[in-house]
Design an enzyme around this catalytic site. Structure first.
Site, PDB file in Angstrom:
ATOM      1  N   SER A 141       0.836  -1.197   0.000  1.00 12.64           N
ATOM      2  CA  SER A 141       0.000   0.000   0.000  1.00 12.64           C
ATOM      3  C   SER A 141       0.870   1.246   0.000  1.00 12.64           C
ATOM      4  O   SER A 141       1.979   1.248   0.561  1.00 12.64           O
ATOM      5  CB  SER A 141      -0.904   0.014   1.247  1.00 12.64           C
ATOM      6  OG  SER A 141      -1.555   1.259   1.398  1.00 12.64           O
ATOM      7  N   TYR A 154      -0.734   0.023  10.385  1.00 13.36           N
ATOM      8  CA  TYR A 154      -0.937  -0.559   9.057  1.00 13.36           C
ATOM      9  C   TYR A 154       0.149  -0.083   8.098  1.00 13.36           C
ATOM     10  O   TYR A 154       0.749  -0.888   7.373  1.00 13.36           O
ATOM     11  CB  TYR A 154      -2.317  -0.153   8.558  1.00 13.36           C
ATOM     12  CG  TYR A 154      -2.647  -0.542   7.143  1.00 13.36           C
ATOM     13  CD1 TYR A 154      -3.067  -1.832   6.832  1.00 13.36           C
ATOM     14  CD2 TYR A 154      -2.571   0.392   6.109  1.00 13.36           C
ATOM     15  CE1 TYR A 154      -3.405  -2.186   5.536  1.00 13.36           C
ATOM     16  CE2 TYR A 154      -2.904   0.048   4.802  1.00 13.36           C
ATOM     17  CZ  TYR A 154      -3.307  -1.244   4.525  1.00 13.36           C
ATOM     18  OH  TYR A 154      -3.627  -1.589   3.235  1.00 13.36           O
ATOM     19  N   LYS A 158       2.910  -2.395   6.191  1.00 12.34           N
ATOM     20  CA  LYS A 158       3.043  -2.456   4.733  1.00 12.34           C
ATOM     21  C   LYS A 158       4.449  -2.054   4.290  1.00 12.34           C
ATOM     22  O   LYS A 158       4.975  -2.598   3.305  1.00 12.34           O
ATOM     23  CB  LYS A 158       2.002  -1.556   4.077  1.00 12.34           C
ATOM     24  CG  LYS A 158       0.568  -2.066   4.209  1.00 12.34           C
ATOM     25  CD  LYS A 158       0.364  -3.409   3.541  1.00 12.34           C
ATOM     26  CE  LYS A 158      -1.106  -3.815   3.491  1.00 12.34           C
ATOM     27  NZ  LYS A 158      -1.293  -5.139   2.859  1.00 12.34           N
TER      28      LYS A 158
END
Length: 259
Positions: A141, A154, A158
């Site tokens: 991402s 998160y 990633k």
């Protein structure tokens, strides 16, 4: 002469492949001729289908290493081989760091970084023992390439995932290729939770240089390419599938009429 990608005879696993981006990836692989196995903790409401074919579903908790090992052994036993693993499962709720407990942030890292590592290790055991090796695709991402307020754990996971893929690409060469797709915003059945109604989705899409959010099929096409022999010399790479990225905020600030 038309260039086509034919994955007939190959076997692909898509984690979290029952909806959204994962379903788009599964459909693209089905259309290319691959046998596709999707997995998640719960079965989908409707099977994932494309080109008159249906993806197989097997339940597994990717955070349980023993269950993951058993899952990939079953895929090998049932289908004879494993050619592609797409580590798509992941996600996060919106939560600022100060508003969350350490255990909550740790679970996000576990799902988005540790679980793909666990799945990749199990897939490697199969791929490294078969003719032709295999291809592993990490679904990353843009949150891992820039500040990610509201989803910091998160974004950190990633970022780690992309680095992990580069290391795997070196350690597991030449039999197993490992690459990362770095995704921007994708339009799925849950887009309204993030962007509002159709007008909101369109407004957000206009901030992307290509003028729209990605469709799951766009991500699926990129996965098909990385799984194929057309990408035989691509490993350790990060392919950005984000429509050109984000327009730097300072450009709009600099052109604002301050009179």
């Amino acid at each position: 002469m038309a260039v086509t990608i034919d994955l007939s005879g190959s076997v692909a696993v898509v984690t979290g492949g029952t909806r959204g981006v994962g379903a788009g990836i599964a459909r693209a692989l089905l259309e290319a001729g691959a046998e596709v196995v999707t997995c998640a903790r719960r079965a989908p409401d409707t099977p994932v289908t494309a080109a008159g074919r249906t993806a197989r579903f097997l339940p597994v908790d990717l955070r349980d290493p023993e269950a993951v090992t058993a899952f990939f052994a079953r895929v090998r036993d049932d289908h004879g081989r494993l050619d592609t693993l797409v580590n798509n499962a992941g996600g996060t709720p919106y939560r600022t760091l100060a508003d969350g407990e350490p255990a909550q942030h740790a679970r996000v890292v576990e799902l988005n970084l540790v679980a793909p590592l666990t799945a990749s290790l199990a897939a490697h055991r199969v791929m490294s023992r078969q003719d032709g090796g295999g291809s592993i695709v990490m679904v990353g991402s843009v949150s891992g390439t820039r500040p990610s307020p509201g989803s910091a754990a998160y974004g950190a996971a990633k970022a780690g995932l992309e680095n992990l893929a580069r290391s795997m690409a070196v350690e597991w060469a030449p039999l197993v290729r490992v690459n990362t797709l770095v995704l921007g915003m994708v339009r799925t059945e849950l887009s309204h939770l993030h962007y509002g109604d159709e007008d909101g989705v369109a407004a957000v899409g206009r901030t992307v240089p290509l003028g729209r959010l990605a469709e799951p099929a766009d991500i699926g096409d990129a996965c098909v390419f990385l799984a194929s022999d057309r990408a035989a010399y691509i490993s350790g790479a990060a392919l950005h599938v984000h429509g050109g990225g984000e327009r730097p905020a300072f450009l709009d600030a600099a052109t604002t009429d301050h009179s």
